[in-house]
Enzyme design. Structure first.
Site, PDB file in Angstrom:
ATOM      1  N   ALA A   1       0.865  -1.178   0.000  1.00 47.41           N
ATOM      2  CA  ALA A   1       0.000   0.000   0.000  1.00 47.41           C
ATOM      3  C   ALA A   1       0.902   1.229   0.000  1.00 47.41           C
ATOM      4  O   ALA A   1       2.043   1.175   0.457  1.00 47.41           O
ATOM      5  CB  ALA A   1      -0.885  -0.010   1.240  1.00 47.41           C
TER       6      ALA A   1
ATOM      7  N   GLY B   1       0.736  -5.083   0.935  1.00 47.02           N
ATOM      8  CA  GLY B   1      -0.443  -5.164   0.076  1.00 47.02           C
ATOM      9  C   GLY B   1      -0.122  -5.794  -1.279  1.00 47.02           C
ATOM     10  O   GLY B   1      -1.001  -6.370  -1.914  1.00 47.02           O
TER      11      GLY B   1
ATOM     12  N   GLU C   1      -0.369  -9.363  -0.686  1.00 46.42           N
ATOM     13  CA  GLU C   1      -1.801  -9.679  -0.500  1.00 46.42           C
ATOM     14  C   GLU C   1      -2.551  -9.650  -1.832  1.00 46.42           C
ATOM     15  O   GLU C   1      -3.426 -10.487  -2.080  1.00 46.42           O
ATOM     16  CB  GLU C   1      -2.406  -8.699   0.518  1.00 46.42           C
TER      17      GLU C   1
ATOM     18  N   GLU D   1       4.971  -5.108   6.983  1.00 47.23           N
ATOM     19  CA  GLU D   1       4.244  -4.034   7.664  1.00 47.23           C
ATOM     20  C   GLU D   1       4.748  -3.814   9.095  1.00 47.23           C
ATOM     21  O   GLU D   1       4.668  -2.724   9.647  1.00 47.23           O
ATOM     22  CB  GLU D   1       2.741  -4.349   7.704  1.00 47.23           C
TER      23      GLU D   1
HETATM   24  C1  HXC Z   1       5.060   4.453  -1.095  1.00 45.97           C
HETATM   25  C2  HXC Z   1       6.980   3.533  -1.896  1.00 45.97           C
HETATM   26  C3  HXC Z   1       6.636   2.269  -1.340  1.00 45.97           C
HETATM   27  C4  HXC Z   1       5.395   2.171  -0.653  1.00 45.97           C
HETATM   28  C5  HXC Z   1       8.541   2.082  -2.318  1.00 45.97           C
HETATM   29  N1  HXC Z   1       8.163   3.347  -2.482  1.00 45.97           N
HETATM   30  N2  HXC Z   1       7.621   1.399  -1.631  1.00 45.97           N
HETATM   31  N3  HXC Z   1       6.211   4.605  -1.756  1.00 45.97           N
HETATM   32  N4  HXC Z   1       4.651   3.298  -0.553  1.00 45.97           N
HETATM   33  N5  HXC Z   1       4.935   1.032  -0.137  1.00 45.97           N
HETATM   34  C6  HXC Z   1       8.902   4.425  -3.180  1.00 45.97           C
HETATM   35  C7  HXC Z   1      10.067   4.938  -2.355  1.00 45.97           C
HETATM   36  O1  HXC Z   1       9.631   5.902  -1.419  1.00 45.97           O
HETATM   37  C8  HXC Z   1      10.933   5.541  -3.433  1.00 45.97           C
HETATM   38  O2  HXC Z   1      10.408   6.801  -3.788  1.00 45.97           O
HETATM   39  C9  HXC Z   1      10.732   4.613  -4.612  1.00 45.97           C
HETATM   40  O3  HXC Z   1       9.509   3.927  -4.356  1.00 45.97           O
HETATM   41  C10 HXC Z   1      11.834   3.556  -4.734  1.00 45.97           C
HETATM   42  O4  HXC Z   1      11.977   2.902  -3.475  1.00 45.97           O
HETATM   43  P1  HXC Z   1      13.373   2.770  -2.686  1.00 45.97           P
HETATM   44  O5  HXC Z   1      13.048   2.540  -1.262  1.00 45.97           O
HETATM   45  O6  HXC Z   1      14.263   3.931  -3.013  1.00 45.97           O
HETATM   46  O7  HXC Z   1      13.970   1.462  -3.376  1.00 45.97           O
HETATM   47  P2  HXC Z   1      14.926   0.361  -2.717  1.00 45.97           P
HETATM   48  O8  HXC Z   1      16.003   1.009  -1.909  1.00 45.97           O
HETATM   49  O9  HXC Z   1      15.312  -0.538  -3.846  1.00 45.97           O
HETATM   50  O10 HXC Z   1      14.004  -0.440  -1.702  1.00 45.97           O
HETATM   51  C11 HXC Z   1      12.898  -1.186  -2.192  1.00 45.97           C
HETATM   52  C12 HXC Z   1      11.976  -1.610  -1.008  1.00 45.97           C
HETATM   53  C13 HXC Z   1      11.597  -0.383  -0.196  1.00 45.97           C
HETATM   54  C14 HXC Z   1      12.716  -2.636  -0.146  1.00 45.97           C
HETATM   55  C15 HXC Z   1      10.767  -2.289  -1.637  1.00 45.97           C
HETATM   56  O11 HXC Z   1      11.108   0.650  -1.077  1.00 45.97           O
HETATM   57  C16 HXC Z   1      10.554  -0.658   0.843  1.00 45.97           C
HETATM   58  O12 HXC Z   1      10.861  -1.168   1.898  1.00 45.97           O
HETATM   59  N6  HXC Z   1       9.305  -0.245   0.564  1.00 45.97           N
HETATM   60  C17 HXC Z   1       8.202  -0.373   1.495  1.00 45.97           C
HETATM   61  C18 HXC Z   1       7.741  -1.797   1.594  1.00 45.97           C
HETATM   62  C19 HXC Z   1       6.606  -1.936   2.618  1.00 45.97           C
HETATM   63  O13 HXC Z   1       6.820  -1.629   3.805  1.00 45.97           O
HETATM   64  N7  HXC Z   1       5.448  -2.356   2.187  1.00 45.97           N
HETATM   65  C20 HXC Z   1       4.277  -2.495   3.028  1.00 45.97           C
HETATM   66  C21 HXC Z   1       3.493  -1.212   2.998  1.00 45.97           C
HETATM   67  S1  HXC Z   1       2.134  -1.269   4.132  1.00 45.97           S
HETATM   68  P3  HXC Z   1      11.350   8.103  -3.910  1.00 45.97           P
HETATM   69  O14 HXC Z   1      10.370   9.207  -4.197  1.00 45.97           O
HETATM   70  O15 HXC Z   1      12.082   8.218  -2.642  1.00 45.97           O
HETATM   71  O16 HXC Z   1      12.251   7.782  -5.089  1.00 45.97           O
HETATM   72  C22 HXC Z   1       0.967  -2.207   3.396  1.00 45.97           C
HETATM   73  C23 HXC Z   1      -0.283  -2.418   4.158  1.00 45.97           C
HETATM   74  C24 HXC Z   1      -1.356  -3.033   3.321  1.00 45.97           C
HETATM   75  O17 HXC Z   1       1.139  -2.687   2.323  1.00 45.97           O
HETATM   76  C25 HXC Z   1      -2.687  -2.854   3.996  1.00 45.97           C
HETATM   77  C26 HXC Z   1      -3.848  -3.190   3.123  1.00 45.97           C
HETATM   78  C27 HXC Z   1      -4.003  -2.421   1.870  1.00 45.97           C
END
Ligand code: HXC
Length: 256
Positions: free
Chosen positions: A64, A107, A110, A130
């Site tokens: 998400a 997400g 999921e 998460e």
């Molecule tokens: C918003 C995101 C994002 C996310 C990545 N980006 N994941 N933006 N929401 N979930 C954005 C980053 O901010 C960044 O933007 C660009 O994408 C590239 O990501 P980087 O982090 O620079 O890349 P990298 O270093 O290769 O790392 C990749 C990654 C990391 C390991 C996937 O981005 C990460 O940990 N992302 C979050 C993963 C996460 O926690 N997902 C769960 C979310 S909660 P900029 O602008 O800085 O270039 C969830 C709840 C669901 O899903 C509930 C029900 C719907």
């Protein structure tokens, strides 16, 4: 509104690609709305028999959109009613083949688990991280991952936030096939084309019945399966399929 997804048709296959590459296909509300609408449109289209859902090589979806929800209050979350879109995706009757490469997180994982056949590239990294941002899975991760891989792996993945490799996901039964990254999309298309040649109503009822295995006791599920099996004898495709076998020819299924 920006095109958060791209759609195309390939014969009887409806293809949907998530299209926020800069954000690793983070699932914002607009994307989820467009995705639910596109899946429903293909589901209602008699020419489409199966869907393929893909991201890109780097990311299926990294979860998400964290920036969307970082400042949200409980009231905001309640009003957004985001899970209504997930419910719409869950109700899609035609099979969805996921083509997963790179990150399928939170997400994204999921969403992958809402699909029916899952092709992963060797580069896929799958998880429910998460916990690292102060929450927990909310679109079915604790339930579907546990049903797919068992309690021990689900606890490991959900409580530590670690990513599974594609091979681990395959060994644990979370994904259907693992292929080299250069083939993952074509492999998903190949599977979709095979399914598209089958009798559409039998395909949809088989999907419905398999999904009941997660919701019913064995005896209820067996009874449910039996009723759908009987129901297929009301279709022309059953007559055509069996007659074609007897006449040693290829069946022509029409979806009725
Ligand atoms: C918003 C995101 C994002 C996310 C990545 N980006 N994941 N933006 N929401 N979930 C954005 C980053 O901010 C960044 O933007 C660009 O994408 C590239 O990501 P980087 O982090 O620079 O890349 P990298 O270093 O290769 O790392 C990749 C990654 C990391 C390991 C996937 O981005 C990460 O940990 N992302 C979050 C993963 C996460 O926690 N997902 C769960 C979310 S909660 P900029 O602008 O800085 O270039 C969830 C709840 C669901 O899903 C509930 C029900 C719907």
């Amino acid at each position: 509104m920006a095109d958060e997804i791209l759609t195309e048709r390939d014969g009887h296959v409806g293809v949907i690609r998530l299209n926020r590459p800069k954000q690793l296909n983070a699932l914002n509300l607009a994307l989820m709305e467009q995705l639910a609408c596109a899946l429903e449109a293909f589901d209602a289209d008699d020419d489409i028999r199966v869907m393929v859902l893909a991201g890109n090589e780097r990311a299926f979806a990294a979860g998400a959109d964290i920036k969307d929800m970082a400042d949200a209050s409980v009231v905001d979350q309640y009003k957004r009613n985001q899970f209504a879109r997930w419910e719409r995706i869950k109700r899609v009757r035609k099979p969805i083949v996921a083509a997963v490469s790179g990150f399928a997180l939170g997400g994204g994982c999921e969403l992958m688990m809402h699909c029916d056949v899952i092709v992963a590239s060797e580069t896929a990294r799958i998880g429910q991280p998460e916990i690292n941002i102060g929450v927990m899975p909310g679109a079915g991760g604790t339930q579907r991952l546990t049903r797919a891989m068992g309690k021990a792996t689900a606890m490991d993945v959900i409580l530590t936030g670690r990513f599974l490799t594609a091979q681990e996901a395959l060994a644990g039964g979370l994904v259907s096939r693992v292929v080299p990254v250069e083939h993952y999309f074509e492999e998903a298309m190949k599977i979709a084309r095979v399914i598209a040649e089958k009798p559409p109503l039998a395909v949809q009822m088989a999907k419905e019945s398999v999904l009941k295995a997660h919701e019913m006791s064995l005896s209820q599920g067996l009874e449910y399966e039996r009723k759908l099996f009987y129901m297929l004898f009301a279709t022309q495709d059953q007559k055509e399929g069996m007659q074609a076998f007897i006449e040693k020819r290829k069946p022509e299924f029409k979806g009725c």
